[in-house]
Write a protein that holds these residues in place. Structure first.
Motif, PDB file in Angstrom:
ATOM      1  N   ASN A 304       0.839  -1.205   0.000  1.00 31.50           N
ATOM      2  CA  ASN A 304       0.000   0.000   0.000  1.00 31.50           C
ATOM      3  C   ASN A 304       0.870   1.250   0.000  1.00 31.50           C
ATOM      4  O   ASN A 304       0.572   2.212  -0.705  1.00 31.50           O
ATOM      5  CB  ASN A 304      -0.897   0.035   1.246  1.00 31.50           C
ATOM      6  N   TYR A 308       0.403   3.959  -2.703  1.00 29.17           N
ATOM      7  CA  TYR A 308      -0.246   5.239  -2.403  1.00 29.17           C
ATOM      8  C   TYR A 308       0.728   6.340  -2.010  1.00 29.17           C
ATOM      9  O   TYR A 308       0.330   7.495  -1.879  1.00 29.17           O
ATOM     10  CB  TYR A 308      -1.292   5.052  -1.293  1.00 29.17           C
ATOM     11  N   ASP A 331       5.229   5.792   5.914  1.00 32.32           N
ATOM     12  CA  ASP A 331       5.619   6.400   4.636  1.00 32.32           C
ATOM     13  C   ASP A 331       5.437   7.906   4.743  1.00 32.32           C
ATOM     14  O   ASP A 331       4.839   8.410   5.690  1.00 32.32           O
ATOM     15  CB  ASP A 331       4.779   5.825   3.473  1.00 32.32           C
ATOM     16  N   ARG A 350     -12.449   2.378   0.053  1.00 37.14           N
ATOM     17  CA  ARG A 350     -11.291   3.009  -0.569  1.00 37.14           C
ATOM     18  C   ARG A 350     -11.449   4.517  -0.443  1.00 37.14           C
ATOM     19  O   ARG A 350     -12.565   5.027  -0.553  1.00 37.14           O
ATOM     20  CB  ARG A 350     -11.194   2.650  -2.056  1.00 37.14           C
ATOM     21  N   SER A 361      -9.070  -2.986  -4.356  1.00 37.64           N
ATOM     22  CA  SER A 361     -10.401  -3.510  -4.059  1.00 37.64           C
ATOM     23  C   SER A 361     -10.930  -3.061  -2.699  1.00 37.64           C
ATOM     24  O   SER A 361     -12.078  -3.316  -2.372  1.00 37.64           O
ATOM     25  CB  SER A 361     -10.334  -5.034  -4.076  1.00 37.64           C
ATOM     26  N   LEU A 365      -6.782  -3.806   3.799  1.00 35.82           N
ATOM     27  CA  LEU A 365      -6.724  -3.389   5.208  1.00 35.82           C
ATOM     28  C   LEU A 365      -7.773  -4.118   6.040  1.00 35.82           C
ATOM     29  O   LEU A 365      -7.560  -4.369   7.228  1.00 35.82           O
ATOM     30  CB  LEU A 365      -6.904  -1.872   5.319  1.00 35.82           C
TER      31      LEU A 365
HETATM   32  P1  ADP Z   1      -6.889  -1.204  -1.792  1.00 41.24           P
HETATM   33  O1  ADP Z   1      -5.450  -0.803  -1.723  1.00 41.24           O
HETATM   34  O2  ADP Z   1      -7.098  -2.471  -2.555  1.00 41.24           O
HETATM   35  O3  ADP Z   1      -7.774  -0.094  -2.233  1.00 41.24           O
HETATM   36  P2  ADP Z   1      -6.801  -1.388   1.113  1.00 41.24           P
HETATM   37  O4  ADP Z   1      -7.842  -1.942   2.027  1.00 41.24           O
HETATM   38  O5  ADP Z   1      -5.444  -1.990   1.218  1.00 41.24           O
HETATM   39  O6  ADP Z   1      -7.410  -1.551  -0.328  1.00 41.24           O
HETATM   40  O7  ADP Z   1      -6.698   0.148   1.369  1.00 41.24           O
HETATM   41  C1  ADP Z   1      -7.873   0.923   1.511  1.00 41.24           C
HETATM   42  C2  ADP Z   1      -7.624   2.368   1.117  1.00 41.24           C
HETATM   43  O8  ADP Z   1      -6.758   2.989   2.080  1.00 41.24           O
HETATM   44  C3  ADP Z   1      -6.901   2.533  -0.194  1.00 41.24           C
HETATM   45  O9  ADP Z   1      -7.815   2.541  -1.277  1.00 41.24           O
HETATM   46  C4  ADP Z   1      -6.228   3.878  -0.019  1.00 41.24           C
HETATM   47  O10 ADP Z   1      -7.128   4.898  -0.393  1.00 41.24           O
HETATM   48  C5  ADP Z   1      -5.974   3.987   1.468  1.00 41.24           C
HETATM   49  N1  ADP Z   1      -4.562   3.728   1.844  1.00 41.24           N
HETATM   50  C6  ADP Z   1      -4.056   2.551   2.291  1.00 41.24           C
HETATM   51  N2  ADP Z   1      -2.745   2.673   2.601  1.00 41.24           N
HETATM   52  C7  ADP Z   1      -2.421   3.957   2.341  1.00 41.24           C
HETATM   53  C8  ADP Z   1      -1.202   4.732   2.467  1.00 41.24           C
HETATM   54  N3  ADP Z   1      -0.076   4.179   2.904  1.00 41.24           N
HETATM   55  N4  ADP Z   1      -1.242   6.042   2.116  1.00 41.24           N
HETATM   56  C9  ADP Z   1      -2.412   6.617   1.687  1.00 41.24           C
HETATM   57  N5  ADP Z   1      -3.575   5.952   1.553  1.00 41.24           N
HETATM   58  C10 ADP Z   1      -3.600   4.637   1.874  1.00 41.24           C
END
Ligand code: ADP
Length: 410
Positions: A304, A308, A331, A350, A361, A365
């Motif tokens: 992630n 991101y 990060d 998301r 998806s 998380l």
């Molecule tokens: P996905 O990555 O498949 O969308 P996740 O459940 O892993 O699903 O993450 C959910 C949402 O959290 C992501 O769509 C993103 O918007 C946000 N996110 C997760 N990790 C980060 C990060 N390190 N920095 C910024 N936004 C993040």
């Protein structure tokens, strides 16, 4: 005994009562509060509200308060049920003031006052006051109860509308979530399938000769997109299982340094162009956890961060102190706005983005949280827009109950 004369309800009381009703979040809370100043002017032992159910069209009890003489006694039996039906069907105030002259037990001498609750010609139900024993309700008190019932009807109708509105909102959200889910699903499946189909059809064309390098490049794309599709489907299946509460851990003692070195090598190989730093402070080398699930969580958080927080270094700090194993994945990316943080671990959630290239998806998380919860641990995040994101996981390094249930001590 001289008959007690109740003062007529004054305008101040009417003002106080409407203010209370107006400001209360629901009619039930408003009525509860209003009963306190009301009792100084208008004496009753029990009060009940019956509302007509939209489904059954029957009057059912929606509020009941016993105080004074009826409290903790035979109150229930007397709570005006007998007059509810005529009050509602006749849309009339019904007053039963007569008291048996020889009856000495006050609880057997209920005076009942039933007032219909009407909003814009529609009967909502009935407001019932009960007083055990004399004196009877006087005409101005009946008038007062009728006026109060009018205010209460407005508040009941407002509360019902708010509840209906909230229900509509939640149905709307559900429909939206379903639509989002379908569009996410079709995107996550269609995109890799489109690549796979496109590149394999291209390779199969008989009218074109591809050199080895191009063929290899196309095959790599097909391979990568197949992996994406597979990992999406795995996540979907895993999250569905987790939602049904099905998680099975394999808890064993593991060498932490070895595990962290392995994860570091894996992640650095996977993302050779990303600055990934592992550091650790361990008071003990060994901790008990599931050796496939915990790396899955760390890999997900690092992936992630790569996705991101492009261009940002990623720092992973692992500590084991006082029996608590902690991982921090940090990060320096765009961060997660505060208003979304509460939902970030929800299934399919998301953060809304205008970057279509960052596809996903919303399952990662959610899965991480379920795995950490199953380890009796916690996962939380520290982030604000523009300030980067840190995910913090804490786990008991040894949890006897867990070890008994899932491994080690069995
Ligand atoms: P996905 O990555 O498949 O969308 P996740 O459940 O892993 O699903 O993450 C959910 C949402 O959290 C992501 O769509 C993103 O918007 C946000 N996110 C997760 N990790 C980060 C990060 N390190 N920095 C910024 N936004 C993040």
């Amino acid at each position: 005994m001289a008959q007690k004369i109740f003062p007529p309800a004054d305008i101040n009381l009417a003002y106080v009562l409407t203010e209370i009703l107006n400001h209360a979040p629901t009619w039930q809370e408003g009525l509860s509060k209003a009963l306190i100043p009301m009792r100084d002017h208008f004496v009753f032992d029990n009060v009940a509200v019956y509302l007509i159910s939209e489904q059954t069209m029957d009057a059912t009890i929606a509020f009941a308060r016993a105080s004074g003489r009826g409290r903790n006694s035979e109150a229930d039996a007397f709570w005006g049920l007998s007059i509810v039906e005529p009050v509602i069907s006749r849309r009339e105030v019904i007053l039963i003031n007569e008291v048996a002259p020889l009856e000495t037990d006050r609880l057997r001498q209920p005076i009942k006052l039933g007032v219909p609750l009407i909003y814009k010609q529609k009967v909502l139900g009935a407001l019932i006051f009960i007083r055990f024993g004399t004196p009877p309700y006087l005409p101005d008190q009946v008038e007062f109860a009728t006026a109060f019932a009018d205010f209460l009807s407005i508040k009941i109708q407002a509360t019902l509308l708010e509840e209906e509105n909230a229900q509509l909102q939640s149905s709307l959200e559900m429909v939206r979530a379903q639509e989002d889910f379908i569009s996410m699903l079709s995107h996550e499946v269609r995109t890799p399938l489109g690549f796979i189909k496109g590149y394999s059809s291209t390779l199969l064309r008989e009218d074109v000769q591809w050199d080895d390098a191009t063929r290899l490049e196309f095959l790599k794309i097909i391979d990568k997109e197949t992996d994406n599709l597979q990992s999406f489907l795995n996540n979907l299946i895993e999250s569905a299982r987790l939602q049904l509460g099905r998680i099975s851990l394999k808890i064993d003692n593991h060498d932490l340094r070895e595990f962290l070195n392995e994860t570091e090598t894996l992640m650095k190989n996977r993302y050779p162009n990303v600055n990934i730093n592992f550091a650790s402070e361990l008071e003990d080398d060994v901790a008990a956890f599931d050796r496939t699930k915990i790396p899955q969580v760390l890999e997900n958080l690092i992936t992630n961060a790569v996705k991101y927080a492009p261009g940002s270094p990623i720092n992973i700090l692992s500590t084991l102190k006082n029996g608590v194993l902690k991982f921090e994945v940090k990060d320096a990316g765009p961060g997660i706005p505060e208003k979304y943080q509460e939902k970030i671990f929800d299934r399919f959630f998301r953060v809304p983005t205008n970057k279509p290239s960052q596809h996903g998806s919303g399952l990662g998380l959610y899965i991480c949280k379920q795995i950490i919860n199953a380890h009796q641990g916690k996962i939380l995040l520290q982030s604000s827009a523009g300030e980067g994101t840190t995910f913090i996981i804490t786990l008991p390094a040894h949890d006897e109950a867990l070890e008994q249930k899932f491994g080690l001590l069995t």
